[in-house]
Design a protein around this motif. Structure first.
Motif, PDB file in Angstrom:
ATOM      1  N   ILE A 157     -31.710 -27.041 -20.934  1.00 19.90           N
ATOM      2  CA  ILE A 157     -30.519 -26.357 -20.400  1.00 19.90           C
ATOM      3  C   ILE A 157     -30.876 -24.943 -19.961  1.00 19.90           C
ATOM      4  N   ASN A 158     -31.657 -24.237 -20.768  1.00 18.18           N
ATOM      5  CA  ASN A 158     -32.065 -22.876 -20.387  1.00 18.18           C
ATOM      6  C   ASN A 158     -32.801 -22.879 -19.052  1.00 18.18           C
ATOM      7  N   LEU A 159     -33.709 -23.830 -18.865  1.00 21.15           N
ATOM      8  CA  LEU A 159     -34.448 -23.913 -17.599  1.00 21.15           C
ATOM      9  C   LEU A 159     -33.516 -24.282 -16.442  1.00 21.15           C
ATOM     10  N   ALA A 160     -32.633 -25.231 -16.673  1.00 24.23           N
ATOM     11  CA  ALA A 160     -31.722 -25.670 -15.604  1.00 24.23           C
ATOM     12  C   ALA A 160     -30.800 -24.535 -15.166  1.00 24.23           C
ATOM     13  N   VAL A 161     -30.253 -23.810 -16.117  1.00 24.26           N
ATOM     14  CA  VAL A 161     -29.349 -22.697 -15.796  1.00 24.26           C
ATOM     15  C   VAL A 161     -30.090 -21.611 -15.014  1.00 24.26           C
ATOM     16  N   ILE A 172     -38.224 -28.213 -14.423  1.00 24.63           N
ATOM     17  CA  ILE A 172     -38.242 -28.764 -15.772  1.00 24.63           C
ATOM     18  C   ILE A 172     -39.354 -29.803 -15.853  1.00 24.63           C
ATOM     19  N   ASN A 173     -40.383 -29.473 -16.624  1.00 22.15           N
ATOM     20  CA  ASN A 173     -41.486 -30.390 -16.881  1.00 22.15           C
ATOM     21  C   ASN A 173     -42.043 -30.057 -18.260  1.00 22.15           C
ATOM     22  N   ILE A 174     -43.038 -30.784 -18.679  1.00 21.48           N
ATOM     23  CA  ILE A 174     -43.571 -30.579 -20.028  1.00 21.48           C
ATOM     24  C   ILE A 174     -44.084 -29.155 -20.209  1.00 21.48           C
ATOM     25  N   ASN A 175     -44.831 -28.658 -19.247  1.00 21.28           N
ATOM     26  CA  ASN A 175     -45.386 -27.304 -19.380  1.00 21.28           C
ATOM     27  C   ASN A 175     -44.298 -26.243 -19.418  1.00 21.28           C
TER      28      ASN A 175
END
Length: 89
Positions: free
Chosen positions: A18-22, A27-30
């Motif tokens: 969610i933090n990355l999406a916002v 969004i990937n493993i790294n």
């Protein structure tokens, strides 16, 4: 899974997603591993830090042992961007 508390581990990874999406970040493993590190820097709770560390270890192990061919994943990603879909037989 390697989490001490599997449900809590899923919640921690979900929070990172969610933090990355916002932030409109990929969004990937790294990026998840990096985001979890950032989350750990801002947390003082020992139990939460342990959960974040478990989640990071699990993601790193997944990345190292994943049987997926990385080239295939790039091809799938490119085909989606070009609007290419697989025909169902």
């Amino acid at each position: 899974m390697l989490f001490h508390d599997e449900e809590q581990g899923h919640i921690i990874i979900g929070e990172a997603v969610i933090n990355l999406a916002v932030s409109h970040k990929e969004i990937n493993i790294n990026s998840l591993i990096i985001e979890l590190g950032t989350m750990a820097e801002g947390d003082a709770s020992d139990s939460r830090l342990a959960q974040i560390a478990d989640a990071r270890r699990w993601l790193k192990a997944y990345a190292e042992t994943s049987p997926r061919n990385r080239e295939e994943l790039r091809w799938l990603s490119a085909s989606r961007h070009l609007g290419i879909t697989r025909r169902e037989s």
